[in-house]
Design an enzyme around this catalytic site. Structure first.
Site, short mmCIF file in Angstrom:
data_model
loop_
_atom_site.label_atom_id
_atom_site.label_comp_id
_atom_site.label_asym_id
_atom_site.label_seq_id
_atom_site.Cartn_x
_atom_site.Cartn_y
_atom_site.Cartn_z
N GLY A 7 0.84 -1.20 0.00
CA GLY A 7 0.00 0.00 0.00
C GLY A 7 0.86 1.24 0.00
O GLY A 7 0.53 2.26 0.61
N HIS A 154 -12.27 9.41 14.82
CA HIS A 154 -11.38 9.24 13.66
C HIS A 154 -11.97 9.95 12.45
O HIS A 154 -13.12 10.40 12.47
CB HIS A 154 -11.18 7.76 13.33
CG HIS A 154 -10.26 7.05 14.26
ND1 HIS A 154 -10.67 6.54 15.47
CD2 HIS A 154 -8.92 6.79 14.18
CE1 HIS A 154 -9.63 5.98 16.08
NE2 HIS A 154 -8.57 6.12 15.32
N LYS A 158 -12.62 6.13 7.90
CA LYS A 158 -12.36 4.90 8.64
C LYS A 158 -13.58 3.98 8.56
O LYS A 158 -14.70 4.41 8.79
CB LYS A 158 -12.01 5.20 10.10
CG LYS A 158 -11.57 3.98 10.89
CD LYS A 158 -10.97 4.36 12.22
CE LYS A 158 -10.55 3.15 13.02
NZ LYS A 158 -9.52 2.34 12.34
#
Length: 266
Positions: A7, A154, A158
């Site tokens: 990633g 968050h 998320k």
């Protein structure tokens, strides 16, 4: 040690490349991006903004199997398990920061750890892992007379809720109090829920904007409230912790480890 980042073109991946570049005794060995990505063949250092590193992005772990000793993985549960199996097959270590794994997926990761060294933690931040130690101490001292509530926030992107860190905080507190989190956790409240029970541990979740990560644990009783809080302002804190874990794995035997092991907090 040579580290692979999967990633590598994402926000976390770029932070990991930067953290590896800045660390001593460790180097970037491989950078993996999505198959078919236009970034395949691009220098990973330039992709992360740290200048040329001589490591070009590839599409799969098989393309760089001889170029790394440890993989850092912050992807998804399904992909993480595939990558972990690959590492076990090829005698590579792996650092897993992926959240949202269910019990069956964690069991599969534990099977991998019988063949290769694995560091698995829902949060790689040094500060968060120190906070876990503080939470255990607080719970042991305060006991059942204090209500426990965990609030986490968050960014809007998320996908899992509550966060893996919040759940780990709940597990640590529950263990210190002699409880099983699965039996006492309450996730959000709405409507006529009745009075709070003495031994429940509550969770509240916020998803908004670009919040990197905030966790607050309340211990409250009649007349006072204690809050233990951790706030992350940059993903670099997680990247630095993961790199520290990767460095720590050098020479370690197969087994399942966490950041408490890495930081010698046990």
């Amino acid at each position: 040690m040579r580290v692979a980042v999967i990633g590598a073109s994402g926000r976390m991946g770029k932070n990991l490349i930067t953290a590896i570049h800045d660390a001593d005794g460790i180097s970037l060995g491989a950078a993996i991006v999505k198959p078919g990505s236009s970034l395949i063949g691009v220098d990973a250092g330039e992709m992360a903004g740290v200048g040329k590193l001589g490591v070009t992005a590839v599409a799969t772990l098989a393309d760089c199997v001889n170029d790394f000793d440890v993989l850092i993985d912050f992807t998804t549960p399904t992909l993480t398990l595939e990558n972990a199996a690959f590492c076990a097959q090829h005698q590579k270590a792996i650092v897993v920061g992926t959240t949202g794994l269910n019990d069956a997926e964690k069991a599969r990761l534990n099977q991998v750890a019988q063949q290769s060294p694995v560091v698995f933690a829902p949060n790689m931040s040094v500060g968060v892992n120190l906070t876990l130690k503080l939470l255990a101490t607080a719970a042991q001292i305060l006991g059942d007379e204090y209500d426990v509530e965990i609030v986490e926030a968050h960014h809007r992107h998320k996908v899992d809720s509550p966060s893996g860190t919040a759940l780990r905080m709940g597990e640590v507190v529950a263990e210190a109090l002699g409880r099983n989190l699965k039996d006492c956790a309450v996730y959000g409240r709405e409507g006529q829920t009745g009075a709070r029970t003495q031994k429940e541990i509550g969770f509240e979740t916020i998803r908004a904007g670009d919040v990197v990560g905030e966790h607050s644990v309340w211990f409250a009783t009649e007349g006072e409230r204690i809050e233990i809080v951790h706030k992350a302002s940059s993903r670099m804190t997680f990247a630095k912790g993961a790199v520290r874990a990767a460095t720590w794995l050098n020479g370690k035997a197969a087994g399942m480890y966490d950041m408490q092991d890495v930081l010698n907090l046990k």
